[in-house]
Design an enzyme around this catalytic site. Sequence first.
Site, PDB file in Angstrom:
ATOM      1  N   HIS A  36      24.772 -20.751  40.819  1.00  0.00           N
ATOM      2  CA  HIS A  36      23.947 -19.586  41.568  1.00  0.00           C
ATOM      3  C   HIS A  36      22.615 -20.077  41.163  1.00  0.00           C
ATOM      4  O   HIS A  36      22.244 -21.047  40.087  1.00  0.00           O
ATOM      5  CB  HIS A  36      24.265 -18.234  41.124  1.00  0.00           C
ATOM      6  CG  HIS A  36      24.281 -18.234  39.585  1.00  0.00           C
ATOM      7  ND1 HIS A  36      25.453 -17.817  39.059  1.00  0.00           N
ATOM      8  CD2 HIS A  36      23.390 -18.240  38.493  1.00  0.00           C
ATOM      9  CE1 HIS A  36      25.478 -17.874  37.545  1.00  0.00           C
ATOM     10  NE2 HIS A  36      23.979 -17.885  37.355  1.00  0.00           N
TER      11      HIS A  36
ATOM     12  N   GLU B 208      21.538 -14.976  42.506  1.00  0.00           N
ATOM     13  CA  GLU B 208      21.425 -13.909  41.661  1.00  0.00           C
ATOM     14  C   GLU B 208      19.971 -13.304  41.562  1.00  0.00           C
ATOM     15  O   GLU B 208      18.910 -14.056  41.302  1.00  0.00           O
ATOM     16  CB  GLU B 208      21.834 -14.457  40.246  1.00  0.00           C
ATOM     17  CG  GLU B 208      21.672 -13.262  39.058  1.00  0.00           C
ATOM     18  CD  GLU B 208      22.034 -14.007  37.684  1.00  0.00           C
ATOM     19  OE1 GLU B 208      21.415 -13.075  36.754  1.00  0.00           O
ATOM     20  OE2 GLU B 208      22.398 -15.062  37.515  1.00  0.00           O
TER      21      GLU B 208
ATOM     22  N   HIS C 237      11.948 -23.633  49.108  1.00  0.00           N
ATOM     23  CA  HIS C 237      12.883 -22.916  49.817  1.00  0.00           C
ATOM     24  C   HIS C 237      14.211 -22.702  49.596  1.00  0.00           C
ATOM     25  O   HIS C 237      14.954 -23.917  48.828  1.00  0.00           O
ATOM     26  CB  HIS C 237      12.733 -23.055  51.401  1.00  0.00           C
ATOM     27  CG  HIS C 237      13.138 -24.525  51.798  1.00  0.00           C
ATOM     28  ND1 HIS C 237      12.269 -25.721  52.013  1.00  0.00           N
ATOM     29  CD2 HIS C 237      14.437 -25.137  52.055  1.00  0.00           C
ATOM     30  CE1 HIS C 237      13.080 -26.729  52.431  1.00  0.00           C
ATOM     31  NE2 HIS C 237      14.414 -26.477  52.453  1.00  0.00           N
TER      32      HIS C 237
ATOM     33  N   GLU D  20      15.233 -21.909  55.021  1.00  0.00           N
ATOM     34  CA  GLU D  20      15.297 -22.651  56.165  1.00  0.00           C
ATOM     35  C   GLU D  20      16.762 -22.701  56.715  1.00  0.00           C
ATOM     36  O   GLU D  20      17.644 -22.371  55.979  1.00  0.00           O
ATOM     37  CB  GLU D  20      15.346 -24.270  55.751  1.00  0.00           C
ATOM     38  CG  GLU D  20      15.436 -25.172  56.889  1.00  0.00           C
ATOM     39  CD  GLU D  20      15.404 -26.785  56.407  1.00  0.00           C
ATOM     40  OE1 GLU D  20      15.587 -27.633  57.386  1.00  0.00           O
ATOM     41  OE2 GLU D  20      15.091 -26.760  55.305  1.00  0.00           O
TER      42      GLU D  20
END
Length: 337
Positions: free
Chosen positions: A74, A125, A143, A191
């Site tokens: 994550h 998270e 991003h 994106e």
Amino acid sequence: MIKLMSSYKRTRPPHWRLFPFVVLSLALLTILTGSLSSLFRSKALASTLNMAEGTQSNAELFEWPKKDKRRFLHAVYRVGDLDRTIKFYTECFGMKLLRKRDIPEEKYSNAFLGFGPEQSHFVVELTYNYGVSSYDIGTGFGHFAISTPDVYKLVENIRAKGGNVTREPAPVKGGTSIIAFVKDPDGYAFELIQRASTPEPLCQVMLRVGDLERSIKFYEKALGLRLVRKVDRPEYKYTLAMLGYAEEHETIVLELTYNYGVTEYTKGNAYAQVAIGTDDVYKSAEVVNLVTQELGGKITRQPGPIPGLNTKITAFLDPDGWKTVLVDNQDFLKELE
């Protein structure tokens, strides 16, 4: 003849009597020098052997990340309104809320969201710290990316729900892939990439670095990541590298971007880290420690269990200051039970 000999004995210089001692001293010195020489040779040989053993040991250690069962787990970042962000991600992106927890004694809450279960998918998270409504994203974070079969349709859905579309769907400059960009309520850029299908819709984390070759080498050696694609755009003055544990269309990749002439970026306080699974945090930390000595960066948390949770982790910064946490695979699965 006797007189001559007697005369000779009488005329010998006084230091002649020291001659046997000089000879003996020279003999002892020769023996001692030989012994010392042998000793030094033995020490030099031992040192060489130790260095060879150390080199072999390090070489074996550097093979560990390639053999380890690694997976991106994550990305962790902070938001100013947890429920607002959950609503945006579920309604606009189509993510699912996988779990949520509140830790009042430490004054924060977490929410995990993604496109599939944490046991097999990369997720986000989100962290909300009580009373903090905004954060500085900085100039270094780039991003996240989401792949979708129809970028145009996804953008229209996001726009209809009040989302901020910062780049309309269109082919990427110099290519044919259809992409768009949107921002979430906290200003994080996403994106959107058009792909027919993918097992991992949440497919990129982009970070800017000051020395691309150094960063590639660091992540290859420290984390066992593989360079799957590299693109240089001199007309736009940037180069990017995609690193992952499989090909781009199969998994999440770390996208490192180098902008010509820019060596430093601000980190802000919004984006935190990525977490990666490992079968042995202790051995993994040994590898990272060796790599940081060569290329920079540092271990910020020595390997061991988190108090009260017992999940074993280790954490480190890369040469640009980006943080990664390595999490024990079995402990992570126990957390999810």
